[in-house]
Structure formats: structure tokens, C-alpha cells
Design a protein around this motif. Structure first.
Motif, PDB file in Angstrom:
ATOM      1  N   LYS A   1       1.020  -1.215   0.110  1.00  0.00           N
ATOM      2  CA  LYS A   1       0.068   0.028  -0.002  1.00  0.00           C
ATOM      3  C   LYS A   1       0.876   1.298  -0.035  1.00  0.00           C
ATOM      4  O   LYS A   1       1.918   1.085   0.568  1.00  0.00           O
ATOM      5  CB  LYS A   1      -0.781   0.182   1.194  1.00  0.00           C
ATOM      6  CG  LYS A   1      -0.220  -0.137   2.678  1.00  0.00           C
ATOM      7  CD  LYS A   1      -1.617  -0.035   3.606  1.00  0.00           C
ATOM      8  CE  LYS A   1      -0.833   0.329   4.976  1.00  0.00           C
ATOM      9  NZ  LYS A   1      -1.571  -0.412   6.023  1.00  0.00           N
TER      10      LYS A   1
ATOM     11  N   ARG B   1      -3.318  -1.509  -2.233  1.00  0.00           N
ATOM     12  CA  ARG B   1      -4.214  -0.158  -1.852  1.00  0.00           C
ATOM     13  C   ARG B   1      -3.328   0.949  -2.302  1.00  0.00           C
ATOM     14  O   ARG B   1      -2.131   1.046  -1.812  1.00  0.00           O
ATOM     15  CB  ARG B   1      -4.452   0.027  -0.361  1.00  0.00           C
ATOM     16  CG  ARG B   1      -5.800  -0.866   0.126  1.00  0.00           C
ATOM     17  CD  ARG B   1      -6.516  -0.083   1.117  1.00  0.00           C
ATOM     18  NE  ARG B   1      -5.852   0.676   2.085  1.00  0.00           N
ATOM     19  CZ  ARG B   1      -5.446   0.172   3.239  1.00  0.00           C
ATOM     20  NH1 ARG B   1      -5.611  -0.948   3.757  1.00  0.00           N
ATOM     21  NH2 ARG B   1      -4.772   1.045   3.933  1.00  0.00           N
ATOM     22  N   LYS B   2      -3.801   1.837  -3.147  1.00  0.00           N
ATOM     23  CA  LYS B   2      -3.069   3.167  -3.521  1.00  0.00           C
ATOM     24  C   LYS B   2      -1.614   2.769  -4.060  1.00  0.00           C
ATOM     25  O   LYS B   2      -0.789   3.100  -3.327  1.00  0.00           O
ATOM     26  CB  LYS B   2      -3.036   3.976  -2.046  1.00  0.00           C
ATOM     27  CG  LYS B   2      -4.498   4.779  -2.081  1.00  0.00           C
ATOM     28  CD  LYS B   2      -4.472   5.840  -1.044  1.00  0.00           C
ATOM     29  CE  LYS B   2      -3.657   6.757  -1.356  1.00  0.00           C
ATOM     30  NZ  LYS B   2      -3.492   7.796   0.001  1.00  0.00           N
TER      31      LYS B   2
ATOM     32  N   SER C   1      -8.887  -7.356  -6.408  1.00  0.00           N
ATOM     33  CA  SER C   1      -8.962  -7.195  -4.956  1.00  0.00           C
ATOM     34  C   SER C   1      -8.047  -5.883  -4.636  1.00  0.00           C
ATOM     35  O   SER C   1      -7.679  -6.160  -3.489  1.00  0.00           O
ATOM     36  CB  SER C   1      -8.668  -8.142  -3.846  1.00  0.00           C
ATOM     37  OG  SER C   1      -9.155  -9.464  -4.502  1.00  0.00           O
ATOM     38  N   SER C   2      -8.081  -5.007  -5.529  1.00  0.00           N
ATOM     39  CA  SER C   2      -7.183  -3.976  -5.348  1.00  0.00           C
ATOM     40  C   SER C   2      -7.833  -2.555  -5.552  1.00  0.00           C
ATOM     41  O   SER C   2      -8.784  -2.561  -6.272  1.00  0.00           O
ATOM     42  CB  SER C   2      -5.775  -3.717  -6.206  1.00  0.00           C
ATOM     43  OG  SER C   2      -4.990  -5.083  -5.991  1.00  0.00           O
ATOM     44  N   THR C   3      -7.456  -1.461  -4.591  1.00  0.00           N
ATOM     45  CA  THR C   3      -8.220  -0.196  -4.778  1.00  0.00           C
ATOM     46  C   THR C   3      -7.366   1.067  -4.855  1.00  0.00           C
ATOM     47  O   THR C   3      -6.273   0.799  -4.401  1.00  0.00           O
ATOM     48  CB  THR C   3      -9.212  -0.087  -3.451  1.00  0.00           C
ATOM     49  OG1 THR C   3      -8.422  -0.071  -2.397  1.00  0.00           O
ATOM     50  CG2 THR C   3     -10.330  -0.908  -3.455  1.00  0.00           C
TER      51      THR C   3
ATOM     52  N   ASP D   1      -9.547  -5.496 -14.404  1.00  0.00           N
ATOM     53  CA  ASP D   1      -9.802  -5.756 -13.304  1.00  0.00           C
ATOM     54  C   ASP D   1     -10.499  -6.703 -12.730  1.00  0.00           C
ATOM     55  O   ASP D   1     -11.902  -6.845 -13.347  1.00  0.00           O
ATOM     56  CB  ASP D   1     -10.604  -4.158 -12.728  1.00  0.00           C
ATOM     57  CG  ASP D   1     -10.793  -3.994 -11.169  1.00  0.00           C
ATOM     58  OD1 ASP D   1     -10.591  -5.012 -10.412  1.00  0.00           O
ATOM     59  OD2 ASP D   1     -11.599  -2.993 -10.774  1.00  0.00           O
TER      60      ASP D   1
ATOM     61  N   THR E   1     -11.685  -7.484  -9.920  1.00  0.00           N
ATOM     62  CA  THR E   1     -12.760  -7.247  -8.956  1.00  0.00           C
ATOM     63  C   THR E   1     -14.129  -6.895  -9.269  1.00  0.00           C
ATOM     64  O   THR E   1     -14.176  -5.762  -9.997  1.00  0.00           O
ATOM     65  CB  THR E   1     -12.165  -6.176  -7.793  1.00  0.00           C
ATOM     66  OG1 THR E   1     -10.570  -6.640  -7.581  1.00  0.00           O
ATOM     67  CG2 THR E   1     -12.721  -6.448  -6.544  1.00  0.00           C
TER      68      THR E   1
ATOM     69  N   GLU F   1     -16.525  -2.419  -8.714  1.00  0.00           N
ATOM     70  CA  GLU F   1     -16.152  -1.380  -8.398  1.00  0.00           C
ATOM     71  C   GLU F   1     -15.343  -0.639  -9.100  1.00  0.00           C
ATOM     72  O   GLU F   1     -14.669  -1.249 -10.163  1.00  0.00           O
ATOM     73  CB  GLU F   1     -15.036  -1.835  -7.190  1.00  0.00           C
ATOM     74  CG  GLU F   1     -15.815  -2.534  -5.873  1.00  0.00           C
ATOM     75  CD  GLU F   1     -16.923  -1.881  -5.310  1.00  0.00           C
ATOM     76  OE1 GLU F   1     -16.792  -0.464  -5.119  1.00  0.00           O
ATOM     77  OE2 GLU F   1     -18.113  -2.448  -5.152  1.00  0.00           O
ATOM     78  N   ASN F   2     -15.012   0.757  -8.996  1.00  0.00           N
ATOM     79  CA  ASN F   2     -14.271   1.672  -9.804  1.00  0.00           C
ATOM     80  C   ASN F   2     -12.833   1.666  -9.062  1.00  0.00           C
ATOM     81  O   ASN F   2     -12.567   2.426  -8.233  1.00  0.00           O
ATOM     82  CB  ASN F   2     -14.911   2.981 -10.195  1.00  0.00           C
ATOM     83  CG  ASN F   2     -14.168   3.912 -11.049  1.00  0.00           C
ATOM     84  OD1 ASN F   2     -13.185   3.155 -11.709  1.00  0.00           O
ATOM     85  ND2 ASN F   2     -14.574   4.721 -10.945  1.00  0.00           N
ATOM     86  N   ASN F   3     -11.916   0.838  -9.142  1.00  0.00           N
ATOM     87  CA  ASN F   3     -11.066   0.826  -8.490  1.00  0.00           C
ATOM     88  C   ASN F   3      -9.521   1.375  -8.860  1.00  0.00           C
ATOM     89  O   ASN F   3      -8.428   1.322  -8.263  1.00  0.00           O
ATOM     90  CB  ASN F   3     -10.551  -0.935  -8.306  1.00  0.00           C
ATOM     91  CG  ASN F   3     -11.663  -1.693  -7.530  1.00  0.00           C
ATOM     92  OD1 ASN F   3     -12.140  -0.966  -6.529  1.00  0.00           O
ATOM     93  ND2 ASN F   3     -12.079  -2.701  -8.033  1.00  0.00           N
ATOM     94  N   TRP F   4      -9.773   1.837 -10.288  1.00  0.00           N
ATOM     95  CA  TRP F   4      -8.681   2.340 -10.717  1.00  0.00           C
ATOM     96  C   TRP F   4      -9.005   3.443 -11.618  1.00  0.00           C
ATOM     97  O   TRP F   4      -9.841   3.750 -12.107  1.00  0.00           O
ATOM     98  CB  TRP F   4      -7.686   1.182 -11.609  1.00  0.00           C
ATOM     99  CG  TRP F   4      -8.439   0.558 -12.839  1.00  0.00           C
ATOM    100  CD1 TRP F   4      -9.265  -0.227 -12.767  1.00  0.00           C
ATOM    101  CD2 TRP F   4      -8.257   1.072 -14.179  1.00  0.00           C
ATOM    102  NE1 TRP F   4      -9.917  -0.558 -14.090  1.00  0.00           N
ATOM    103  CE2 TRP F   4      -9.272   0.332 -14.984  1.00  0.00           C
ATOM    104  CE3 TRP F   4      -7.437   2.121 -14.749  1.00  0.00           C
ATOM    105  CZ2 TRP F   4      -9.425   0.381 -16.378  1.00  0.00           C
ATOM    106  CZ3 TRP F   4      -7.618   2.327 -16.010  1.00  0.00           C
ATOM    107  CH2 TRP F   4      -8.676   1.667 -16.933  1.00  0.00           C
TER     108      TRP F   4
END
Length: 315
Positions: free
Chosen positions: A73, A90-91, A106-108, A143, A145, A148-151
Motif C-alpha cells: 500500500k 491499496r493506493k 482485490s485492489s483499490t 480489473d 474485482t 467497483e471502480n478501483n483504478w
């Protein structure tokens, strides 16, 4: 005898560490449990895994296989690889050159930009890692995952050095780095960003001694005139591909395909076709280049070529 310790950074805190050109030489590398570190691998490697790193700045030279970030992260990275994957991150903010579609799971809070970097050994390291500077799908993220809007994409104005500063250790200062976008070993592309115009143009160079230099020269000329480089690709074509992509001019180009892969460039901007055709006539008069005939046919040329290339590369 390879000692894994020479190819591992583990459990470091508040340190600047790295490997100089020639010191990794295609081995695999492991980075794990590092915090607040600046890490620089100025060489090519087989694969790299990065686990449980927090608040690190990381530069990774060309990776022949995959780079895999897990449980990291708040890291800022510059990475060139064949395959890019993250899981449970994360990030991460990544300036990326990736030959295949980058995968996140599974990354945001992931942000991506186009790889930009130069030092004298880098071109040969790309070759040693089997990577083409023209095959970069940095913005075409898959993505895994659900929902979600993860990127997203880094701002176009993002400056590499604001993310991953140059190394401050005496040893690593020996590497003659430039982060000036115009010197970047990888041509800087728009990728999936909004195009400024509904006019694009396709230019294709055929294999020969100067293919890379010619492609770079055309990029410099066109971007100098205010056109945008959307995407680039280096790929092997067969006769039947030429018919699909070059249509009625195919027979003119088929004999050139046996020499090796082609390099294709897509430029965008009002007047791109005219701009590209006149530049090629002025600068490359003795070189056979395929270039779109008209605005009307150009978007079809671009689609035909990139649909073929994506199938070739299994995208």
C-alpha cells in the motif's frame, strides 16, 4: 552459484537500496516487508515479486516475465514488464510499460501512467528481457474485482520525479538517469485517455536496420507539430494479415513482411492524416511506409490493425 540474498530486499525500513546495471543480469528478484524505502533495480530480471511493502518508491528495470505486487500500500512505482499483476493492494501509483494487459485483483485506489525513463543501459536491457519499447498497454487495465471502480489514470501532467525521485545514495547516483519525457526510452502514449479529435492516422514501418529510429523520428516530428501519439505496436504480420489491414495496397507490402515485425503508430488530431503523409514524404522519401490515405479510411485502418494485433498478442 547464485546466492538468493543477492537478489532479495527484505525487512528494510527508511533505506535507499538498489542494484546497478549488470548486477541482476536476468535473475529473479524478491522485495518484501519494506517500509518507507526507495528501491531501484537498474537492470533486467526474470520475474519480480513485491510483498507487504508500505510507502515505498520503487523503480524496476525490464522484467522478462511477470511482476506481482501483493499486499502493498501507498507505493509509487516505475515498472517495465511482460505481465503486471496486483492482488490485495491499496493506493499504488504506477508509471507502467507492460506488453500484455495489466491485471489488478482485490485492489483499490490504483493509478496508472505511461512509463517514462532513460539511462544509457536501458535500451539493451529491454532487448535482453525480450521486450519491445513499442508494446505498451499501460492503460488497458483488466480489473478482476467485481463491480467497483478501483483504478484510474494519473494526470497527463504527472511528473515522474515527483513520484519516484532520483536515488540519493552515492552508489546509485552513478546511473545517468533522465526523466525528461522527450528522452524516454518508451514513446509516451495517450493510451485510453480521451482523444482530442475524431481524426486518427495509422503509420506502419517495416522491418529493417532503421525501423526503431525511423519510428522515433516520426513520433518526434508529429508530436512536435502538436499531434498526439495514441498507441504503438510491434508485431509480426503474415500475408493474410496484410490483406486484412492494408487492403488494396497489400501486395505492395507483403514482400517486406518476411524481414521481421512491423512497427505501427497511431496519431490523433485534426489534420493528422495530412500531417503524417507530408512528414513521411519529406523525411522518409526513400523508405516504404504504409500510411492512411484519408480521414475517411484512417479510422478503419487503425481498427483493422489493432484488432489484428490484439488477436496476435492474445489480448
Amino acid at each position: 552459484q547464485v546466492d538468493p540474498k543477492d537478489y532479495t530486499f527484505s525487512g528494510l525500513k527508511d533505506e535507499t537500496v538498489g542494484r546497478l546495471p549488470g548486477k541482476v543480469a536476468g535473475q529473479q528478484f524478491v522485495i518484501q516487508d519494506c517500509e518507507n524505502c526507495s528501491i531501484y533495480i537498474f537492470d533486467h530480471s526474470a520475474t519480480i515479486t513485491i510483498d507487504d511493502c508500505v510507502n515505498c518508491q520503487i523503480f524496476l528495470g525490464p522484467i522478462k516475465g511477470s511482476v506481482f505486487f501483493r499486499d502493498c500500500k501507498d507505493c509509487k512505482c516505475i515498472v517495465a514488464c511482460q505481465q503486471f499483476r496486483t492482488r490485495d493492494c491499496r493506493k499504488l501509483e504506477v508509471f507502467l510499460c507492460c506488453a500484455t494487459q495489466p491485471i489488478i485483483e482485490s485492489s483499490t485506489g490504483m493509478k496508472f501512467g505511461c512509463f517514462q525513463y532513460y539511462y544509457p543501459e536501458l535500451a539493451l536491457q529491454f532487448k535482453d528481457a525480450g521486450l519491445s519499447i513499442f508494446n505498451n498497454t499501460w492503460s488497458n487495465i483488466h480489473d478482476f474485482t467485481p463491480g467497483e471502480n478501483n483504478w484510474g489514470l494519473l494526470p497527463e501532467t504527472a511528473v515522474v520525479q515527483d513520484y519516484v525521485p532520483l536515488p540519493n545514495s552515492e552508489e546509485l547516483k552513478a546511473v545517468r538517469i533522465s526523466t525528461d519525457a522527450t528522452k524516454s526510452i518508451i514513446p509516451i502514449t495517450q493510451g485510453r485517455r480521451q482523444k482530442s479529435s475524431d481524426e486518427s492516422c495509422l503509420a506502419v514501418f517495416f522491418a529493417g536496420d532503421y525501423t526503431t529510429a525511423n519510428a522515433r523520428k516520426l513520433i518526434d516530428e508529429m508530436t512536435g507539430k502538436g499531434f498526439q501519439l495514441v498507441q504503438t505496436k510491434e508485431v509480426v504480420m503474415k500475408a493474410e494479415d496484410a490483406h486484412r489491414v492494408f487492403q488494396q495496397c497489400a501486395s505492395e507490402f507483403i514482400p517486406l513482411l518476411e524481414k521481421g515485425p512491423v512497427v505501427a503508430l497511431e496519431f490523433n488530431g485534426d489534420g493528422a492524416v495530412e500531417g503524417c503523409r507530408s512528414t513521411i514524404n519529406e523525411v522518409f522519401s526513400g523508405t516504404k511506409v504504409f500510411v492512411s490515405e484519408s480521414k475517411a479510411s484512417a479510422s478503419q485502418d487503425v481498427d483493422n490493425f489493432y484488432n489484428f494485433a490484439d488477436m496476435q498478442m492474445g489480448m
